[in-house]
Design an enzyme around this catalytic site. Structure first.
Site, short mmCIF file in Angstrom:
data_model
loop_
_atom_site.label_atom_id
_atom_site.label_comp_id
_atom_site.label_asym_id
_atom_site.label_seq_id
_atom_site.Cartn_x
_atom_site.Cartn_y
_atom_site.Cartn_z
N ARG A 1 0.85 -1.19 0.00
CA ARG A 1 0.00 0.00 0.00
C ARG A 1 0.89 1.25 0.00
O ARG A 1 1.96 1.26 0.61
CB ARG A 1 -0.87 -0.02 1.25
N THR B 1 -9.23 0.92 -9.54
CA THR B 1 -8.48 -0.24 -9.10
C THR B 1 -8.63 -1.34 -10.14
O THR B 1 -9.56 -1.30 -10.94
CB THR B 1 -9.03 -0.67 -7.73
N THR C 1 -3.96 -0.53 -7.44
CA THR C 1 -4.78 0.66 -7.64
C THR C 1 -3.96 1.93 -7.82
O THR C 1 -2.81 2.01 -7.39
CB THR C 1 -5.73 0.85 -6.44
N ASP D 1 -7.53 8.64 0.57
CA ASP D 1 -8.10 7.55 1.35
C ASP D 1 -7.87 7.71 2.85
O ASP D 1 -8.38 6.91 3.64
CB ASP D 1 -7.54 6.20 0.88
N SER E 1 -7.52 0.93 3.17
CA SER E 1 -7.93 0.51 1.84
C SER E 1 -9.15 -0.39 1.92
O SER E 1 -9.43 -1.01 2.96
CB SER E 1 -6.79 -0.25 1.16
N GLY F 1 -13.29 -0.89 -7.40
CA GLY F 1 -14.55 -0.25 -7.05
C GLY F 1 -14.55 0.62 -5.82
O GLY F 1 -15.63 0.91 -5.28
#
Length: 565
Positions: A98, A374, A392, A416, A445, A466
């Site tokens: 990430r 993503t 993503t 995010d 996430s 999504g």
């Protein structure tokens, strides 16, 4: 090696595969290996690696880099993601790559002088770019579990970028829209251009020479080819010139992390998914645990009781997500074990009113109730090693910015994080502390790469893009296969809904939820909103009767496909 000859040979193979898949798109069988991704060219690259003796991790690396070329909407080297790996021995592990907040990041970095969120700053500005993790994640996974040489896995993507591939109508439609939009950054306006400054036309070869050079450095120097040297220097220079805050120090400090997977169960199946900083595994297992308590004779598939029950289960899991979850390296006391326990599921399920909708109260989070680009791909090899990978850029084409000298798009993942400390509202903005911005912190996430096993062997390999809807599309598809015994292609295409606690509404796929059911749900107190589709799922399922794998690519993916042998 004659690369042009190899490319021609691969193109012929891909065209043949595409023609075959166009007639068998719903369900494709493979005995020795399979890759299901958002782009048939990338899927074929992965299968070619399997044919050369590579394993599932090798095919994953090659497919991921190919997607960075052929599916720039979400395939990337400027973003991040997660891998769930099940080995042929039944061992499961995960890789967390990430993105991270830069060293100069702070909790109030997107607020104005009055403490309010500056509109769009956390999604559409250069400060919205998180430190990329994709290259580090792929390299780390390969170093531990790969079989073929690294260079051999990156080379196919270089060939695709250097020699080009035919522009598809789907990409061309996007190219026209982005190149003509006044809001598109300069990099995006020229992204799909040829050497003369014109947009590449459908059927013409789209070449990406700058990206090919960047990939060549990664091929030759591994992850150091991205996080050190010329690429790192260019990223820092671009940031300084464009108001970003990522430095060479951020890039040099970045590491991917191997983490223990989350494990749940449903009937005689075992479910493996990502732990935090992904919220996907926690919410998926929590919801499957609640559904294990359901009376499916009273909640038949697609019925009003079924849709209502799904929405209430989702509401509770997403409330827990909002209140509790974040980067575990910054939140060592995350109550993960509690949230995925069978006992907690009973506590949550017993509070569901089967006749009336609950109320999503932004002040109550997960407490008892009173009355939201993503790409994903799935891989399996001949030995039974399986990989579920989701990666993503956040929004479609990320922040739509990048250096022309590097040729790839940056993410906008800083969006995010919870942007305003302490502020949670009915519009869906969350302000809880576990996911506030901090230097080197990974943002929460919703990616949910998942492997379901039976008798110690991979049975279902699944995931989806999504945003916040990812968890629920994966959840419903897993439920469709395990509870309703649907084939993976049918399970992917079946009607789905989405509820994420706040805003307090059910999103449903237009034309798939009946008018009578919509009306009945409204009478129960639900608010409903139609959307065109939820998720773009890529799945592989074991056909236990034949002992072979079945693969399916969501029809929502214009260029997706299954490659198998």
């Amino acid at each position: 090696m004659n690369y042009k000859s190899l490319l021609f040979k691969n193109c012929i193979s891909v065209i043949f595969c595409f023609l075959i898949c166009s007639y068998t798109q719903a369900q494709t069988y493979g005995k020795n290996g399979m890759v299901v991704s958002d782009n048939i060219l990338a899927s074929q690259v992965g299968v070619d690696i399997l044919k050369k003796g590579g394993n599932a991790i090798d095919a994953t690396v090659a497919t991921a880099f190919a997607l960075a070329v052929t599916h720039p909407e979400a395939g990337n080297i400027g973003g991040g993601g997660f891998i769930v790996l099940m080995t042929s021995a039944g061992d499961v592990t995960t890789f967390d790559f990430r993105e991270k907040a830069p060293l100069k990041a702070s909790p109030d970095m997107f607020l104005d002088k009055d403490g309010n969120l500056e509109a769009g700053s956390n999604h559409y500005s250069s400060k919205a770019i998180g430190v990329p993790g994709s290259v580090a994640g792929l390299y780390t996974a390969h170093q531990k579990y790969g079989k073929l040489p690294w260079k051999e896995l990156v080379q196919p993507a270089i060939l695709l970028a250097e020699n080009g591939f035919p522009m598809t109508w789907g990409l061309y439609k996007v190219a026209l829209s982005l190149s003509q939009s006044d809001s598109s950054p300069a990099f995006m306006k020229s992204f799909f251009h040829d050497g003369s400054g014109k947009t590449v036309q459908p059927g013409e070869l789209w070449k990406q020479p700058a990206l090919a050079k960047t990939l060549a450095l990664i091929r030759d120097h591994g992850s150091d080819g991205f996080y050190k040297g010329p690429v790192a220097q260019e990223i820092e220079s671009w940031m300084e010139e464009n108001g970003g805050i990522i430095s060479k120090a951020d890039l040099e400090k970045y590491t991917a992390v191997e983490r223990k997977p989350l494990k749940g169960s449903f009937k005689d199946f075992e479910i493996f998914s990502m732990p935090p900083p992904s919220s996907g595994g926690v919410a998926l297992i929590e919801m499957m645990n609640m559904m294990e308590l359901a009376d499916f004779d009273k909640a038949e598939f697609n019925s009003t009781p079924y849709a209502h029950l799904l929405a209430e289960v989702m509401r509770r899991a997403y409330a827990d997500r909002a209140e509790h979850l974040g980067d575990p390296d910054f939140n060592p006391e995350l109550p993960v074990d509690k949230l995925i326990s069978k006992e907690y599921a009973r506590f949550r399920f017993d509070n569901i009113d089967l006749e009336n909708a609950s109320i999503s109260d932004p002040e109550k989070y997960g407490q008892l109730y009173d009355g939201s680009s993503t790409t994903h791909f799935s891989v399996v090899d001949k030995d039974g090693n399986a990989v579920s990978m989701t990666t993503t850029l956040e929004h479609s084409y990320g922040v739509k910015m990048g250096s022309p000298n590097l040729g790839f798009l940056f993410n906008n993942e800083m969006g995010d994080f919870n942007p305003v400390p302490g502020v949670t509202n009915e519009r869906g903005q969350i302000g809880s502390s576990p996911n506030l911005i901090a230097p080197e912190k990974r943002m929460l996430s919703s990616m949910t790469p998942t492997i379901v096993s039976q008798n110690g062997k991979p049975f279902l390999i699944l995931g989806s893009p999504g945003g916040r809807t990812i968890i629920n599309t994966v959840f419903q598809t897993v439920l469709n296969v395990l509870q309703y015994e649907m084939r993976v292609d049918k399970a992917i295409e079946a009607m789905k809904i989405h509820h994420q606690w706040l805003p307090d509404e059910i999103r449903y796929e237009r034309h798939l939820l009946s008018p009578d059911t919509r009306k009945a749900l409204e009478n129960m107190g639900h608010s409903l909103r139609p959307v065109n589709n939820l998720g773009v799922l890529m799945g592989i399922q074991l056909d236990t009767s034949l002992g072979v794998y079945m693969g399916a690519s969501d029809s929502a993916s214009a260029d997706g496909g299954v490659a198998a042998y």
